[in-house]
Enzyme design. Structure first.
Site: not given
Ligand code: 13P
Length: 253
Positions: A216, A170, A9-11, A176, A100, A98, A237-238
């Site tokens: 993470s 999650e 997930n590149w956000k 993050g 967020e 998600h 994510g990251g």
């Molecule tokens: P991180 O892997 O950056 O913590 O993000 C997780 C995430 O929200 C994937 O949807």
């Protein structure tokens, strides 16, 4: 046997140039040829990079996904993107709910449920996210929160529908932050989710649903998390923004 699935997930990261570089490197990378053939890999770039990614993935087994979708089919909904638009771009997966989006855009379980049902009607796969905040975990409310979210997001789904969804656990406090849930903490919640799914359907259905862990996930912790019985993949994510770290997470399965 449940399909193993690793989703990036590149956000709100990676425009067209970065997307091109990423996929050219990923597709060329020889270690990708050696991954478990029972495994599915998917990347969810931002909307504006989907077309570029879609073209680059034309002859690839890597699936394309979106990070959200409108609950409406079309019409006067400024700023929204519809499922048929995503289908045109060959998206197979769509993330919904998600944390967020729940946090910043006030998305509710009921809206997430409606989006997921729409996605199923269009024969794509919703990746439905749930997870507790740090406050809720510290107040010992994790199971209660997860139960309410799961029951809310799968409302009105038949067993046939449930067989086609993916759940992502999650924990908000792990997203993050660099602080992942331990494999024990994650496995406990995954098992709890599977029990909730069994109550709503039956053991055959619940045992077939892939439950991903996100928060993470990194090359350093992926192996141990991947060894848990009820962790069927990751939502990353990251670490999905860099080819090398993403590949080494994929290889943990
Ligand atoms: P991180 O892997 O950056 O913590 O993000 C997780 C995430 O929200 C994937 O949807």
């Amino acid at each position: 046997m449940r399909t193993k699935l690793v989703v990036g997930n590149w956000k709100m990261n990676s425009g067209i140039e970065e997307t091109k570089n990423f996929f050219e490197n990923l597709i060329e990378n020889s270690s990708l040829q050696n991954i478990n053939h029972l495994m599915q890999v998917c990347i969810c770039p931002p909307f504006t990079s989907l077309n570029t990614a879609s073209q680059l993935l034309q002859n690839s087994t890597i699936a394309l996904g979106a990070q959200d979708v409108s609950v409406n089919e079309n019409g006067a909904f400024t700023g929204e993107v519809s499922i048929s638009m995503l289908k045109e771009l060959k998206c197979q997966f769509i993330i919904v709910g998600h944390s967020e989006r729940r946090m910043y855009f006030k998305e509710t379980d009921s809206l997430i449920n409606k989006k997921a049902i729409k996605i199923l009607e269009h024969k794509l796969t919703p990746i439905i996210c749930v997870g507790e905040t740090l406050e809720q975990r510290e107040a010992d409310e994790t199971n209660e929160v997860i139960k309410e979210q799961i029951n809310g997001v799968i409302e009105n789904m038949s067993n046939e529908d449930l067989l086609k969804i993916v759940i992502a656990y999650e924990p908000v406090w792990a997203i993050g932050t660099g602080k992942n849930a331990t494999s024990k903490q994650a496995e406990e919640v995954h098992l709890f989710i599977r029990k909730l799914l069994t109550i709503k359907s039956n053991i055959n259905v619940s045992e077939s649903i892939s439950i991903l862990y996100g928060g993470s996930v990194k090359p350093e912790n992926a192996k141990e998390l991947s060894e848990q019985e009820n962790i069927d993949g990751f939502l990353v994510g990251g670490a999905s923004l860099k080819v090398n770290s993403f590949i080494s997470i994929i290889q943990s399965f």
